[in-house]
Design an enzyme around this catalytic site. Structure first.
Site, PDB file in Angstrom:
ATOM      1  N   CYS A  37       0.946  -1.247   0.061  1.00 53.95           N
ATOM      2  CA  CYS A  37       0.137  -0.043  -0.136  1.00 53.95           C
ATOM      3  C   CYS A  37       0.810   1.345  -0.177  1.00 53.95           C
ATOM      4  O   CYS A  37       0.324   2.252  -0.009  1.00 53.95           O
ATOM      5  CB  CYS A  37      -0.967  -0.001   1.233  1.00 53.95           C
ATOM      6  SG  CYS A  37      -1.709  -1.504   1.008  1.00 53.95           S
ATOM      7  N   HIS A  50      -9.382   4.080  -0.913  1.00 51.29           N
ATOM      8  CA  HIS A  50      -7.960   3.550  -0.666  1.00 51.29           C
ATOM      9  C   HIS A  50      -7.589   2.530  -1.907  1.00 51.29           C
ATOM     10  O   HIS A  50      -7.378   1.253  -1.889  1.00 51.29           O
ATOM     11  CB  HIS A  50      -7.837   2.733   0.560  1.00 51.29           C
ATOM     12  CG  HIS A  50      -6.441   2.298   0.709  1.00 51.29           C
ATOM     13  ND1 HIS A  50      -5.308   2.797   0.108  1.00 51.29           N
ATOM     14  CD2 HIS A  50      -5.911   1.326   1.754  1.00 51.29           C
ATOM     15  CE1 HIS A  50      -4.130   2.208   0.662  1.00 51.29           C
ATOM     16  NE2 HIS A  50      -4.713   1.244   1.505  1.00 51.29           N
TER      17      HIS A  50
END
Lengths: 387, 131
Positions: free
Chosen positions: A83, A334
């Site tokens: 991420c 996200h």
């Protein structure tokens, strides 16, 4: 090292974008950034993307995406750090410009997450944890952050209500961000009443699955001046990159994120800045507990005081140090590879004074913190209006 | 799911809890590694992990990944063994997952951890049970 400036940003609206492919989202964000910067060619393209193979059945993004933009031939590289892939894409681009290999770089992040079902998305995200010694037992990412939350709660008295307050704040900010996936006001009661995902984290403690792309154009200060923008010159004055142990089992203290702390220390040292000098901050709130732990790790608050800071409104849009004015991962969404780039786009927007209703008045120094896995990698970038 | 070769490769750690003791600094590594992260040593002797410890942290996974959905809600703990080594594992035999708490003493027992459908591999390993 040469000074590096941000001269353009490009964002698409984040969401479940069934009508858009990975390459379409990416090209829209990239084109928007090039147009915003007023440049039509670059010396390098970096692409942050965690797992196009598992999420979209596609690898080799450097060729695919440079080609998509009509730039075949340009040096391009896809980088991956789970991420934190977007933050890493900026770090690599920063090194290119600061080190003199390239003058102008297109920095991008993208993730297409909704072409697979929930189980496949969970599996793809799970590859950011230690598959042999964590994943084998059935732990998920909410589960790993839940384990960190349990320790923080026991050590510091952090409560579920305080975790929920992070979601309430970030959703309130997201209401003011046209690019956010969710324009949704939530209350502490809403969070606590949502489905338990992994004790103590509820569904509304978690960031969503999102499609999205974001882009920046960075260049030398000299080239930035030539471009003649009327915006204040925004420079990247600090860049920090660090790792921590992959598995939680090998961490000495599960109440803090040492990789994030190291990345922040390196960025502060490069910029010659201290946490108390910051005006606006974006952190990696993949889960509500993550915002509390990252704000402690980057030195905004002492260990154990991140949760009460949210309670007191210190991190609210008009608080002492606004955190995640964009709505954060929680509300903005996200799309994992795009997140680190979108965070820096938000900080640049804030420093240019172009953030509209969510503008932090007078902000001239900002920080963006991006994180991979359960804190196994992190980037921190500091941006400043040049004096 | 997990390939037969990978499952076989992990038998010594899953079935027998084999760890590696660094001959340079005595640090016990689980799983074993090529290089000791503390002293850089590259020679080890095999040593079994102790079977008692306590819960350092835990969660109850209410939305488990594919292959584990039949076990929902799935309690998982990070257990610190009596020699200081921390190991992640499922927690078995709890009447109510709410019983789990930090500091709870546990012992390790050999159990079925996951399975790949009706005809696939069965993955065994150790779970923590109240000690």
């Amino acid at each position: 090292m040469r000074d590096v400036a941000v001269v353009g940003i490009g964002m698409i609206d984040f969401g479940e974008l069934w009508e858009k492919s990975l390459r379409t989202m990416w090209a829209e964000a990239a084109l928007a950034a090039l147009t915003d910067a007023g440049v039509d060619s670059v010396d390098m393209v970096t692409i942050g993307c965690m797992s196009p193979g598992l999420f979209a059945g596609q690898e080799h993004l450097a060729s695919l995406l440079a080609d998509e933009l009509g730039m075949a031939g340009v040096p391009a590289a896809r980088v991956e750090s789970a991420c934190a892939s977007g933050g890493l894409a900026l770090r690599m681009a920063f090194a290119e410009v600061a080190g003199g290999l390239s003058d102008t770089v297109l920095v991008t992040g993208v993730e297409k997450m909704t072409d697979v079902d929930g189980a496949d998305a969970t599996f793809a995200l799970g590859t950011a944890a230690d598959q042999e010694w964590e994943g084998f037992h059935g732990i998920t990412f909410p589960g790993l952050y839940a384990m960190l939350a349990q320790v923080h709660m026991q050590r510091h008295g952090t409560t579920s209500e305080q975790l929920a307050a992070v979601a309430v704040k970030n959703h309130a900010n997201g209401l003011l961000n046209p690019h956010a996936q969710y324009h949704l006001k939530v209350s502490v009661e809403d969070v606590l009443a949502s489905t338990m995902v992994a004790d103590p984290l509820h569904l509304l403690d978690c960031s969503p699955v999102t499609d999205g792309a974001a882009a920046l154009v960075i260049t030398t200060v000299e080239r930035a001046r030539e471009l003649g923008s009327e915006r204040p010159m925004v420079k990247i004055t600090g860049s920090g990159l660090a790792t921590d142990t992959m598995a939680l089992a090998n961490r000495n203290d599960l109440s803090q994120l040492d990789g994030v702390r190291l990345a922040a220390e390196r960025a502060y040292a490069m910029a010659g800045r201290k946490p108390e000098e910051l005006h606006v901050v974006e952190v990696h709130d993949c889960f509500t507990i993550a915002e509390i732990m990252t704000t402690e790790a980057i030195g905004l608050f002492d260990p154990g005081f991140g949760a009460s800071a949210v309670d007191k409104g210190l991190t609210s849009l008009h608080g002492k140090i606004p955190v995640n004015p964009s709505g954060g991962l929680k509300s903005k969404g996200h799309p994992v590879g795009a997140t680190g780039v979108a965070q820096v786009a938000e900080i640049a927007t804030q420093l240019w004074g172009e953030a509209g209703q969510r503008q932090v008045e007078g902000a001239t120094i900002g920080l963006a913190q991006n994180m991979g896995g359960s804190g196994g990698s992190s980037t921190v970038h500091i941006l400043e209006v040049a004096s | 799911m997990i390939s037969p070769a990978r499952s076989w490769r992990e038998f010594p750690q899953r079935y027998r809890l084999e760890a590696a003791r660094c001959e340079g600094c005595e640090k016990v590594l689980y799983p074993p590694r090529v290089v000791c992260p503390d002293c850089g040593g590259c020679t080890f002797e095999t040593t079994p992990l102790p079977r008692e410890g306590k819960v350092v942290t835990f969660t109850v996974v209410r939305v488990p990944p594919a292959g584990y959905t039949e076990q929902s809600p799935l309690p998982i703990a990070l257990v610190e063994l009596t020699n200081g080594v921390k190991v992640m594992m499922q927690v078995g035999d709890l009447a109510d997952p709410e019983e789990l708490e930090i500091g709870m003493p546990v012992r390790l027992e050999f159990r079925r951890v996951a399975w790949d459908g009706e005809a696939g591999l069965i993955f065994y390993g150790h779970k923590a049970v109240k000690g």
